[in-house]
Write a protein that holds these residues in place. Sequence first.
Motif, PDB file in Angstrom:
ATOM      1  N   MET A   1     -13.611   0.361  14.822  1.00 36.67           N
ATOM      2  CA  MET A   1     -12.855   1.392  14.595  1.00 36.67           C
ATOM      3  C   MET A   1     -11.627   1.243  15.403  1.00 36.67           C
ATOM      4  SD  MET A   1     -11.186   4.154  16.079  1.00 36.67           S
ATOM      5  CE  MET A   1     -12.038   4.350  17.742  1.00 36.67           C
ATOM      6  N   ILE A   2     -11.261   0.808  16.546  1.00 34.72           N
ATOM      7  CA  ILE A   2     -10.304   0.300  17.464  1.00 34.72           C
ATOM      8  C   ILE A   2      -9.454  -0.841  16.673  1.00 34.72           C
ATOM      9  CG2 ILE A   2     -10.973  -1.143  19.370  1.00 34.72           C
ATOM     10  CD1 ILE A   2      -8.759   1.804  19.397  1.00 34.72           C
ATOM     11  N   PHE A   3     -10.082  -1.794  16.239  1.00 33.20           N
ATOM     12  CA  PHE A   3      -9.584  -2.844  15.572  1.00 33.20           C
ATOM     13  C   PHE A   3      -8.895  -2.384  14.414  1.00 33.20           C
ATOM     14  CE2 PHE A   3     -10.005  -6.789  12.762  1.00 33.20           C
ATOM     15  CZ  PHE A   3      -8.990  -7.333  13.475  1.00 33.20           C
ATOM     16  N   PHE A   4      -9.520  -1.308  13.731  1.00 30.02           N
ATOM     17  CA  PHE A   4      -8.838  -0.710  12.193  1.00 30.02           C
ATOM     18  C   PHE A   4      -7.789   0.208  12.832  1.00 30.02           C
ATOM     19  CE2 PHE A   4      -8.636   2.815   9.253  1.00 30.02           C
ATOM     20  CZ  PHE A   4      -8.723   2.030   8.047  1.00 30.02           C
ATOM     21  N   PHE A   5      -8.004   0.929  13.920  1.00 30.91           N
ATOM     22  CA  PHE A   5      -6.805   1.704  14.254  1.00 30.91           C
ATOM     23  C   PHE A   5      -5.447   0.858  14.606  1.00 30.91           C
ATOM     24  CE2 PHE A   5      -4.352   3.768  17.491  1.00 30.91           C
ATOM     25  CZ  PHE A   5      -4.326   5.148  17.193  1.00 30.91           C
ATOM     26  N   GLY A   6      -5.601  -0.162  15.302  1.00 31.29           N
ATOM     27  CA  GLY A   6      -4.711  -1.005  15.680  1.00 31.29           C
ATOM     28  C   GLY A   6      -4.058  -1.830  14.420  1.00 31.29           C
ATOM     29  N   GLY A   7      -4.969  -2.275  13.519  1.00 33.26           N
ATOM     30  CA  GLY A   7      -4.273  -2.791  12.177  1.00 33.26           C
ATOM     31  C   GLY A   7      -3.526  -1.830  11.305  1.00 33.26           C
ATOM     32  N   PHE A   8      -4.083  -0.432  11.241  1.00 29.38           N
ATOM     33  CA  PHE A   8      -3.640   0.535  10.549  1.00 29.38           C
ATOM     34  C   PHE A   8      -2.159   0.858  10.889  1.00 29.38           C
ATOM     35  CE2 PHE A   8      -3.030   4.496   8.559  1.00 29.38           C
ATOM     36  CZ  PHE A   8      -3.489   4.282   7.122  1.00 29.38           C
ATOM     37  N   GLU A   9      -1.900   1.104  12.317  1.00 27.65           N
ATOM     38  CA  GLU A   9      -0.932   1.852  12.868  1.00 27.65           C
ATOM     39  C   GLU A   9       0.038   0.928  13.309  1.00 27.65           C
ATOM     40  OE1 GLU A   9       1.517   4.964  14.181  1.00 27.65           O
ATOM     41  OE2 GLU A   9      -0.133   5.064  12.729  1.00 27.65           O
ATOM     42  N   THR A  10      -0.214   0.122  14.338  1.00 28.80           N
ATOM     43  CA  THR A  10       0.647  -0.648  14.921  1.00 28.80           C
ATOM     44  C   THR A  10       1.163  -1.878  14.098  1.00 28.80           C
ATOM     45  OG1 THR A  10      -0.921  -2.180  16.009  1.00 28.80           O
ATOM     46  CG2 THR A  10      -0.409  -0.259  17.123  1.00 28.80           C
ATOM     47  N   SER A  11       0.259  -2.626  13.428  1.00 27.83           N
ATOM     48  CA  SER A  11       0.801  -3.574  12.300  1.00 27.83           C
ATOM     49  C   SER A  11       1.607  -3.116  11.377  1.00 27.83           C
ATOM     50  CB  SER A  11      -0.560  -4.181  11.861  1.00 27.83           C
ATOM     51  OG  SER A  11      -1.256  -4.875  12.856  1.00 27.83           O
ATOM     52  N   SER A  12       1.397  -1.948  10.570  1.00 24.91           N
ATOM     53  CA  SER A  12       2.230  -1.421   9.683  1.00 24.91           C
ATOM     54  C   SER A  12       3.634  -0.834  10.252  1.00 24.91           C
ATOM     55  CB  SER A  12       1.539  -0.120   9.033  1.00 24.91           C
ATOM     56  OG  SER A  12       1.277   0.911  10.111  1.00 24.91           O
ATOM     57  N   ASN A  13       3.564  -0.328  11.798  1.00 27.77           N
ATOM     58  CA  ASN A  13       4.908  -0.132  12.409  1.00 27.77           C
ATOM     59  C   ASN A  13       5.754  -1.375  12.341  1.00 27.77           C
ATOM     60  OD1 ASN A  13       4.957   2.476  12.931  1.00 27.77           O
ATOM     61  ND2 ASN A  13       4.889   2.401  14.963  1.00 27.77           N
ATOM     62  N   LEU A  14       5.128  -2.374  12.928  1.00 25.45           N
ATOM     63  CA  LEU A  14       5.922  -3.493  13.099  1.00 25.45           C
ATOM     64  C   LEU A  14       6.365  -4.110  11.441  1.00 25.45           C
ATOM     65  CD1 LEU A  14       6.798  -6.459  14.116  1.00 25.45           C
ATOM     66  CD2 LEU A  14       4.514  -7.340  13.880  1.00 25.45           C
ATOM     67  N   MET A  15       5.619  -3.761  10.666  1.00 26.79           N
ATOM     68  CA  MET A  15       6.288  -4.227   9.355  1.00 26.79           C
ATOM     69  C   MET A  15       7.229  -3.347   8.892  1.00 26.79           C
ATOM     70  SD  MET A  15       2.710  -5.339   7.292  1.00 26.79           S
ATOM     71  CE  MET A  15       1.328  -6.119   8.394  1.00 26.79           C
ATOM     72  N   SER A  16       7.171  -2.211   9.205  1.00 25.46           N
ATOM     73  CA  SER A  16       8.198  -1.335   8.740  1.00 25.46           C
ATOM     74  C   SER A  16       9.613  -1.315   9.272  1.00 25.46           C
ATOM     75  CB  SER A  16       7.485   0.144   8.937  1.00 25.46           C
ATOM     76  OG  SER A  16       8.467   1.147   8.575  1.00 25.46           O
ATOM     77  N   PHE A  17       9.525  -1.501  10.756  1.00 26.37           N
ATOM     78  CA  PHE A  17      10.705  -1.782  11.369  1.00 26.37           C
ATOM     79  C   PHE A  17      11.271  -3.337  11.068  1.00 26.37           C
ATOM     80  CE2 PHE A  17       9.184   1.620  13.935  1.00 26.37           C
ATOM     81  CZ  PHE A  17      10.372   2.398  14.058  1.00 26.37           C
ATOM     82  N   LEU A  18      10.516  -3.967  10.686  1.00 27.53           N
ATOM     83  CA  LEU A  18      10.996  -5.571  10.276  1.00 27.53           C
ATOM     84  C   LEU A  18      11.631  -5.357   9.076  1.00 27.53           C
ATOM     85  CD1 LEU A  18      11.354  -8.461  10.318  1.00 27.53           C
ATOM     86  CD2 LEU A  18       8.805  -8.671   9.747  1.00 27.53           C
ATOM     87  N   ALA A  19      11.198  -4.822   8.194  1.00 30.36           N
ATOM     88  CA  ALA A  19      11.862  -4.374   6.768  1.00 30.36           C
ATOM     89  C   ALA A  19      13.327  -3.808   6.859  1.00 30.36           C
ATOM     90  CB  ALA A  19      10.846  -3.640   5.839  1.00 30.36           C
ATOM     91  N   TYR A  20      12.992  -2.829   7.778  1.00 30.56           N
ATOM     92  CA  TYR A  20      14.247  -2.257   7.967  1.00 30.56           C
ATOM     93  C   TYR A  20      15.390  -3.025   8.593  1.00 30.56           C
ATOM     94  CZ  TYR A  20      17.879   1.480   9.334  1.00 30.56           C
ATOM     95  OH  TYR A  20      18.939   2.149   9.522  1.00 30.56           O
ATOM     96  N   GLU A  21      15.261  -3.773   9.688  1.00 31.52           N
ATOM     97  CA  GLU A  21      16.109  -4.811   9.950  1.00 31.52           C
ATOM     98  C   GLU A  21      16.586  -5.636   9.353  1.00 31.52           C
ATOM     99  OE1 GLU A  21      17.670  -4.165  12.600  1.00 31.52           O
ATOM    100  OE2 GLU A  21      16.242  -2.814  13.783  1.00 31.52           O
ATOM    101  N   LEU A  22      15.742  -6.230   8.335  1.00 27.70           N
ATOM    102  CA  LEU A  22      16.082  -7.375   7.280  1.00 27.70           C
ATOM    103  C   LEU A  22      16.939  -6.385   6.068  1.00 27.70           C
ATOM    104  CD1 LEU A  22      12.624  -9.080   6.614  1.00 27.70           C
ATOM    105  CD2 LEU A  22      14.708  -9.896   7.805  1.00 27.70           C
ATOM    106  N   ALA A  23      16.671  -5.417   5.940  1.00 24.33           N
ATOM    107  CA  ALA A  23      17.571  -4.673   4.972  1.00 24.33           C
ATOM    108  C   ALA A  23      19.022  -4.483   5.654  1.00 24.33           C
ATOM    109  CB  ALA A  23      17.174  -3.365   4.544  1.00 24.33           C
ATOM    110  N   ALA A  24      19.145  -4.200   6.902  1.00 23.49           N
ATOM    111  CA  ALA A  24      20.444  -3.951   7.528  1.00 23.49           C
ATOM    112  C   ALA A  24      20.959  -5.124   7.706  1.00 23.49           C
ATOM    113  CB  ALA A  24      19.736  -3.385   8.705  1.00 23.49           C
ATOM    114  N   ASP A  25      20.538  -6.413   7.809  1.00 19.86           N
ATOM    115  CA  ASP A  25      21.316  -7.577   7.995  1.00 19.86           C
ATOM    116  C   ASP A  25      20.851  -8.553   6.974  1.00 19.86           C
ATOM    117  OD1 ASP A  25      22.279 -10.042   9.101  1.00 19.86           O
ATOM    118  OD2 ASP A  25      21.881  -9.325  10.957  1.00 19.86           O
TER     119      ASP A  25
END
Length: 529
Positions: free
Chosen positions: A320-344
Amino acid sequence: MILLLFGIAIIATLFYYYCIKPMSYWKNLGVQQTEPIWFFGDSWRNILRYQNVLELIDYLYYGSGNGRYGGCYTFTTPTLIIKDPELTKQILVKDFDHFVDHYLFQGSDYDPLWGKNLIALKGEKWREMRSILSPCFTSSKMKAMFKLMLDCAERFTEYFLSLSVAEQTENQAIPLEMKETFTRYATDVVASTAFGVEVDSLNEPNNSFYLMGRRVTSFGFWKAMRFFMNILLPKVCAIFRIRFLDDETMSFFIGVVEETIKVREEKGIVRPDMIHLMMEARKGKPKVEEGAADDETSISHVDVKTPVNITNMDIAAQAMIFFFGGFETSSNLMSFLAYELAADSDVQSKLRTEIEDTWNECNGKLTYEALLKMKYLDMVISETLRKWPVNLATDRLCTKPYTIEPAHPNEKPLHLKKGSYVSFPTYSIQHDPKYFPDPDKFDPERFSSENAHKIVPYTYLPFGGGPRVCIGNRFALLETKTLFFYLLKSFEIVFIEKSCVPLVISKKDFNLVMQGGNWLGFKSLKKGA
């Protein structure tokens, strides 16, 4: 009348003792502190939506003086904010035995799925479970999981390529909310690598894994209240059985794990995942740790030739905690990474060039080794983690008395009692211009081979540090690199009309959420597709 006055006096005394007096704890010890209010401490700023989570962390960092440490309050709990890199290393690494446990996660018998996960476990129970789970994240296991991630990344990219053709939008951008989109990829990866279950969250948007992930990670007001109550009033929560996770969530994870174990035992199925390793440890089969950890993060490992007492609930809690981390923190990292790439666009273009070169060198078949050799991809993700760390702050609980010795003439010894709570404001340290000039600028060159040595040790801790560093950090990095390799090979990530520029962090949420969502576009690079 006398009884009424006596009652009022008792209430006033209790209010002062439990709600007002604690707010002077650090001041009485000669430590600079914030300006808390009764009972709520400094937490009111986020609870009442006065500040978003980043503004709150910055307030605690700068509002508690300019020394190596300062005092603040998590409700009525005195919290020591550690600001100095050397002191951070001292506590997280050198004197780790004094700070073995986390504070914000409380283990409990009435909430076993939450209380038995690796983050919540304490002392020897944590050491034992950590040593059992560590082999899940060695190089050989990561390489095996990479093949599963590769399938998910290819399927993800092909889905949107097909969508662009079907809707004849190959010359236009497909509008998407990034956090929601990337959680679907993260769901597929974690379901496959942790549970051994094949899920396609794009073609089956309402699959049970995705819906449960949304349920677990949605931090509404009442769930946040249950979380804080379990921190502040664990005994009261135990009496009234107020759990952080509800019955449906517990039933889902326990049911999936029990069914998976049953099928594997009956059919002899073996997969290189966490559930398999814990099943093997339960049988007492030995495992070999591949790739020695460095001295600062290594821990002693139990001898699992002797069967370990691991229940299905223990396995479900880790899954469950592995799923929690993969679902929330990893998707957050990808989301902000996508934003920064769009901005630059320059950074995105340079990264795409490296991707194309790597693709050609691999003769059209990405390998694990080739992906790890991509220096610019690593730089881009490292800078994303600096600017938007997955762990905005990390905490430790003082497990035995400890003294912070003075390092400057204006300091005196600070004696911490057993049970004292210390916090490391990762976000604020990684945005301190003293350590990272022009901190709001997205600059991957900070992590180039020419500049990386300039980074002061223990000022960059996106996954925490010391023996309790996030065990899944290599997993999160690998799934992110794999997806963005395929994504940028086929698409340009661009701003669209619905994009919020510049981005604003929401005050309505207790975690890191972009106000209005992170709306970007995938623009196909395949001309005439």
